[in-house]
Write a protein that holds these residues in place. Structure first.
Motif, PDB file in Angstrom:
ATOM      1  N   GLY A  98       0.820  -1.207   0.000  1.00 35.53           N
ATOM      2  CA  GLY A  98       0.000   0.000   0.000  1.00 35.53           C
ATOM      3  C   GLY A  98       0.853   1.257   0.000  1.00 35.53           C
ATOM      4  O   GLY A  98       1.697   1.442   0.863  1.00 35.53           O
ATOM      5  N   GLY A  99       0.674   2.103  -1.000  1.00 35.33           N
ATOM      6  CA  GLY A  99       1.428   3.342  -1.096  1.00 35.33           C
ATOM      7  C   GLY A  99       2.809   3.204  -1.714  1.00 35.33           C
ATOM      8  O   GLY A  99       3.497   4.196  -1.916  1.00 35.33           O
ATOM      9  N   ALA A 100       3.217   1.982  -2.030  1.00 36.52           N
ATOM     10  CA  ALA A 100       4.536   1.777  -2.621  1.00 36.52           C
ATOM     11  C   ALA A 100       4.496   1.982  -4.138  1.00 36.52           C
ATOM     12  O   ALA A 100       3.431   1.925  -4.754  1.00 36.52           O
ATOM     13  CB  ALA A 100       5.034   0.360  -2.327  1.00 36.52           C
ATOM     14  N   ARG A 101       5.636   2.191  -4.718  1.00 37.25           N
ATOM     15  CA  ARG A 101       5.723   2.417  -6.159  1.00 37.25           C
ATOM     16  C   ARG A 101       5.188   1.222  -6.951  1.00 37.25           C
ATOM     17  O   ARG A 101       4.594   1.382  -7.995  1.00 37.25           O
ATOM     18  CB  ARG A 101       7.166   2.706  -6.535  1.00 37.25           C
ATOM     19  N   GLY A 102       5.369   0.008  -6.452  1.00 35.47           N
ATOM     20  CA  GLY A 102       4.918  -1.187  -7.162  1.00 35.47           C
ATOM     21  C   GLY A 102       3.525  -1.649  -6.795  1.00 35.47           C
ATOM     22  O   GLY A 102       3.142  -2.773  -7.112  1.00 35.47           O
ATOM     23  N   GLU A 103       2.757  -0.788  -6.150  1.00 42.04           N
ATOM     24  CA  GLU A 103       1.426  -1.192  -5.676  1.00 42.04           C
ATOM     25  C   GLU A 103       0.528  -1.701  -6.806  1.00 42.04           C
ATOM     26  O   GLU A 103      -0.149  -2.711  -6.647  1.00 42.04           O
ATOM     27  CB  GLU A 103       0.745  -0.029  -4.962  1.00 42.04           C
ATOM     28  N   ALA A 104       0.503  -1.047  -7.932  1.00 45.23           N
ATOM     29  CA  ALA A 104      -0.364  -1.472  -9.041  1.00 45.23           C
ATOM     30  C   ALA A 104      -0.019  -2.888  -9.514  1.00 45.23           C
ATOM     31  O   ALA A 104      -0.916  -3.696  -9.762  1.00 45.23           O
ATOM     32  CB  ALA A 104      -0.257  -0.490 -10.204  1.00 45.23           C
ATOM     33  N   LYS A 105       1.265  -3.196  -9.608  1.00 44.53           N
ATOM     34  CA  LYS A 105       1.670  -4.540 -10.030  1.00 44.53           C
ATOM     35  C   LYS A 105       1.320  -5.570  -8.958  1.00 44.53           C
ATOM     36  O   LYS A 105       0.924  -6.692  -9.268  1.00 44.53           O
ATOM     37  CB  LYS A 105       3.160  -4.580 -10.335  1.00 44.53           C
ATOM     38  N   ALA A 106       1.476  -5.197  -7.702  1.00 48.37           N
ATOM     39  CA  ALA A 106       1.116  -6.107  -6.612  1.00 48.37           C
ATOM     40  C   ALA A 106      -0.368  -6.422  -6.655  1.00 48.37           C
ATOM     41  O   ALA A 106      -0.770  -7.561  -6.446  1.00 48.37           O
ATOM     42  CB  ALA A 106       1.498  -5.503  -5.264  1.00 48.37           C
ATOM     43  N   ARG A 107      -1.189  -5.430  -6.945  1.00 49.04           N
ATOM     44  CA  ARG A 107      -2.637  -5.648  -7.052  1.00 49.04           C
ATOM     45  C   ARG A 107      -2.953  -6.565  -8.238  1.00 49.04           C
ATOM     46  O   ARG A 107      -3.789  -7.453  -8.144  1.00 49.04           O
ATOM     47  CB  ARG A 107      -3.387  -4.327  -7.245  1.00 49.04           C
ATOM     48  N   LYS A 108      -2.269  -6.338  -9.345  1.00 46.74           N
ATOM     49  CA  LYS A 108      -2.511  -7.135 -10.552  1.00 46.74           C
ATOM     50  C   LYS A 108      -2.236  -8.615 -10.292  1.00 46.74           C
ATOM     51  O   LYS A 108      -2.964  -9.482 -10.755  1.00 46.74           O
ATOM     52  CB  LYS A 108      -1.625  -6.627 -11.684  1.00 46.74           C
ATOM     53  N   PHE A 109      -1.174  -8.905  -9.548  1.00 47.18           N
ATOM     54  CA  PHE A 109      -0.787 -10.294  -9.284  1.00 47.18           C
ATOM     55  C   PHE A 109      -1.219 -10.796  -7.900  1.00 47.18           C
ATOM     56  O   PHE A 109      -0.808 -11.870  -7.477  1.00 47.18           O
ATOM     57  CB  PHE A 109       0.723 -10.452  -9.461  1.00 47.18           C
ATOM     58  N   GLU A 110      -2.027 -10.000  -7.210  1.00 48.03           N
ATOM     59  CA  GLU A 110      -2.560 -10.365  -5.889  1.00 48.03           C
ATOM     60  C   GLU A 110      -1.448 -10.771  -4.919  1.00 48.03           C
ATOM     61  O   GLU A 110      -1.482 -11.833  -4.302  1.00 48.03           O
ATOM     62  CB  GLU A 110      -3.600 -11.464  -6.025  1.00 48.03           C
ATOM     63  N   VAL A 111      -0.448  -9.924  -4.781  1.00 45.32           N
ATOM     64  CA  VAL A 111       0.682 -10.175  -3.891  1.00 45.32           C
ATOM     65  C   VAL A 111       0.364  -9.632  -2.502  1.00 45.32           C
ATOM     66  O   VAL A 111       0.011  -8.468  -2.343  1.00 45.32           O
ATOM     67  CB  VAL A 111       1.967  -9.497  -4.427  1.00 45.32           C
ATOM     68  N   TYR A 112       0.480 -10.474  -1.498  1.00 41.47           N
ATOM     69  CA  TYR A 112       0.245 -10.087  -0.107  1.00 41.47           C
ATOM     70  C   TYR A 112       1.344 -10.671   0.764  1.00 41.47           C
ATOM     71  O   TYR A 112       1.995 -11.644   0.403  1.00 41.47           O
ATOM     72  CB  TYR A 112      -1.115 -10.603   0.378  1.00 41.47           C
ATOM     73  N   GLY A 113       1.514 -10.103   1.938  1.00 43.21           N
ATOM     74  CA  GLY A 113       2.473 -10.619   2.895  1.00 43.21           C
ATOM     75  C   GLY A 113       1.797 -11.519   3.911  1.00 43.21           C
ATOM     76  O   GLY A 113       0.587 -11.434   4.124  1.00 43.21           O
ATOM     77  N   HIS A 114       2.576 -12.381   4.521  1.00 43.50           N
ATOM     78  CA  HIS A 114       2.103 -13.265   5.583  1.00 43.50           C
ATOM     79  C   HIS A 114       3.173 -13.312   6.664  1.00 43.50           C
ATOM     80  O   HIS A 114       4.360 -13.374   6.357  1.00 43.50           O
ATOM     81  CB  HIS A 114       1.876 -14.685   5.069  1.00 43.50           C
TER      82      HIS A 114
END
Length: 44
Positions: free
Chosen positions: A20-36
């Motif tokens: 959230g708020g990072a430069r790569g946020e759009a790509k993370a959303r596209k590939f559904e990247v989350y932390g655990h």
């Protein structure tokens, strides 16, 4: 995998947004990247 190397009582958190708020946020959303978060203890 953690159990295979000797950890027990392994717990994994719900997914959380690490981009959230990072430069790569759009790509993370596209590939559904989350932390655990992982919590475990070494047997013995």
């Amino acid at each position: 995998m953690l159990e295979e190397i000797g950890f027990v009582d392994v717990r994994v958190s719900h997914p959380y947004d690490t981009f959230g708020g990072a430069r790569g946020e759009a790509k993370a959303r596209k590939f559904e990247v989350y932390g655990h978060a992982f919590l475990a203890r070494r047997a013995g």
